[in-house]
Design an enzyme around this catalytic site. Structure first.
Site, mmCIF file in Angstrom:
data_model
loop_
_atom_site.group_PDB
_atom_site.id
_atom_site.type_symbol
_atom_site.label_atom_id
_atom_site.label_comp_id
_atom_site.label_asym_id
_atom_site.label_seq_id
_atom_site.Cartn_x
_atom_site.Cartn_y
_atom_site.Cartn_z
ATOM 1 C CG ASP A 13 -7.838 -4.881 1.126
ATOM 2 O OD1 ASP A 13 -8.816 -4.319 1.650
ATOM 3 O OD2 ASP A 13 -7.676 -4.957 -0.110
ATOM 4 C CG ASP B 59 -1.732 -21.145 0.168
ATOM 5 O OD1 ASP B 59 -1.288 -21.033 1.327
ATOM 6 O OD2 ASP B 59 -1.213 -21.922 -0.667
ATOM 7 C CE LYS C 236 2.390 -18.580 -0.899
ATOM 8 N NZ LYS C 236 1.463 -19.736 -0.977
ATOM 9 C CE1 TYR D 107 -3.394 -2.780 0.763
ATOM 10 C CE2 TYR D 107 -4.594 -0.705 0.793
ATOM 11 C CZ TYR D 107 -4.585 -2.081 0.689
ATOM 12 O OH TYR D 107 -5.761 -2.737 0.515
ATOM 13 C CG ASP E 259 -13.539 -6.881 1.585
ATOM 14 O OD1 ASP E 259 -13.583 -6.214 2.639
ATOM 15 O OD2 ASP E 259 -13.734 -6.384 0.459
HETATM 16 C C1 IPM Z 1 -10.460 -1.201 3.191
HETATM 17 C C2 IPM Z 1 -10.650 -0.668 1.799
HETATM 18 C C3 IPM Z 1 -9.455 0.204 1.437
HETATM 19 C C4 IPM Z 1 -8.212 -0.673 1.511
HETATM 20 C C5 IPM Z 1 -9.548 0.886 0.068
HETATM 21 C C6 IPM Z 1 -10.846 1.651 -0.101
HETATM 22 C C7 IPM Z 1 -8.376 1.778 -0.181
HETATM 23 O O1 IPM Z 1 -10.815 -1.698 0.883
HETATM 24 O O2 IPM Z 1 -10.479 -0.386 4.143
HETATM 25 O O3 IPM Z 1 -10.289 -2.414 3.351
HETATM 26 O O4 IPM Z 1 -7.848 -1.312 0.521
HETATM 27 O O5 IPM Z 1 -7.592 -0.722 2.565
HETATM 28 MN MN MN Z 2 -10.729 -3.672 1.774
#
Ligand code: IPM
Ligand code: MN
Length: 362
Positions: free
Chosen positions: A248, A224, A190, A143, A252
């Site tokens: 990240d 993985d 990893k 990032y 999700d």
């Molecule tokens: C999160 C989001 C952000 C990230 C994006 C919007 C930059 O997906 O907070 O997880 O990738 O960290």
């Molecule tokens: Mn995210």
């Protein structure tokens, strides 16, 4: 305790969930003897429409003058298309805020609440009892590494780099939480292939555990394999320690297990100076914005995280979380929670109605 809290409602459903959640958080804080000095600021397209900037200088000034931030959401896909990439809220507001405010520790709890198993895309017996918390490093990795694009346009690179101090910092936060609650830490890396988020990560995490948290149980898991276990035995994980990029992606996926983003809070902490930011994981949900139907629970639960980490009041945080649990058990549901097979007593509520249902249990 008295703290200055900056409310940044932002875009989409941000303003309505912020308004509803604020009342509940204020009530819980006041009952616990705390004093919140609220202020409000603009971010995202809400700020762009007033100042021509998704992250105006005025907002940076407000950030410097508060102790904690309660953040709604930013970004609207329709507006993004018409906005140059460097002015889009994630590039202009979100990532710079993480970096400049030193928000290195990102905490993302994922819970399947009793009675809400049917919301999960997983089978009930796999979803039941899921209660895991990601500790995602938030200011390093790809990032914020060097970006390269060769002059001939044939090659691009995103550097993935970590210092020992950066890994140790997120590891310490995860171990401290795990130690206090007697939970196992799963560190995800990893190590079979990579350097920074591989062998080095594993070495530093082990070092911190051995020296500072010898009583805390630690296991390592390759990213993985972890991604697979997340969907086959998610209830076997409690504290998950990982890097920015892996965190990240995995958080999700884990959020998907809960079945609604409207339930998932998050906290981002600067462990050096105590500054912190709290936000729902869900985003701006423009499809339902302005209708008063968005689920405020993620924002209310973010307020509980604020009580825990900014006010350092575990009891008040737990009371607010319990009030949410009881409201759900009593059948309070926003639209996003009515999929699957809702129980007999389920009542459909709007944003404010859900906030009131929680407040009734405080
Ligand atoms: C999160 C989001 C952000 C990230 C994006 C919007 C930059 O997906 O907070 O997880 O990738 O960290
Ligand atoms: Mn995210």
């Amino acid at each position: 305790m008295k703290l200055r809290v900056l409310l940044l409602p932002g875009d989409g459903i941000g303003p309505e969930i912020a308004a509803a959640a604020r009342g509940v958080i204020e009530l819980c804080a006041r009952k616990a003897g705390h004093d919140i000095a609220w202020s409000e600021g603009l971010i995202g397209y809400a700020a762009f429409d007033r100042h021509g900037d998704t992250m105006p200088e005025a907002t940076w000034k407000q950030l410097a003058a508060c102790d904690a931030v309660l953040f709604g959401a930013v970004g609207l896909p329709e507006r993004d298309r018409a906005t140059p990439p460097e002015m889009r809220p994630e590039k202009r507001a979100l990532l710079p805020m993480r970096q400049r405010m030193g928000l290195a520790v990102n905490i993302r709890p994922v819970r399947v609440y009793p009675g809400l198993e049917a919301l999960s895309p997983l089978k009930d017996d796999i979803a039941r009892g899921v209660n895991l918390t990601f500790y995602r490093e938030l200011t390093g990795d790809m990032y914020f590494g060097r970006r390269e694009r060769s002059a001939d346009g044939q090659r691009a690179a995103d550097e993935c780099a970590y210092t020992r101090a950066e890994i140790a910092r997120i590891a310490r936060s995860a171990f401290a939480h795990a130690g206090a609650a007697r939970l196992k830490v799963t560190s995800v890396d990893k190590a079979n292939v990579l350097g920074a988020v591989g062998l080095f990560w594993r070495e530093v995490v082990e070092d911190v555990q051995r020296r500072e948290f010898p009583g805390v149980e630690l296991e390592h898991c390759l990213v993985d394999a972890f991604n697979l276990y997340l969907f086959t035995r998610p209830a076997s994980f409690r504290i998950v320690l990982t890097s920015n990029m892996f965190g990240d992606i995995l958080s999700d996926g884990a959020a998907g297990i809960a079945g609604s983003l409207g339930l998932l809070p998050s906290a981002s902490l600067n462990p050096d100076n105590g500054f912190s930011l709290y936000e729902p994981s869900g985003g701006s949900a423009p499809d339902i914005a302005g209708q008063g139907v968005a689920n405020p629970l993620a924002m209310i639960l973010s307020g509980a995280l604020m009580l825990r980490h900014a006010f350092r009041d575990e009891a008040a945080a737990a009371r607010l979380e319990l009030a949410v649990e009881r409201a759900l058990a009593a059948g309070a549901r926003t639209g996003d929670l009515l999929r699957g097979a809702p129980p007999a007593g389920a009542r459909r509520l709007g944003t404010q109605g859900m906030a009131d249902a929680v407040a009734a249990f405080l």
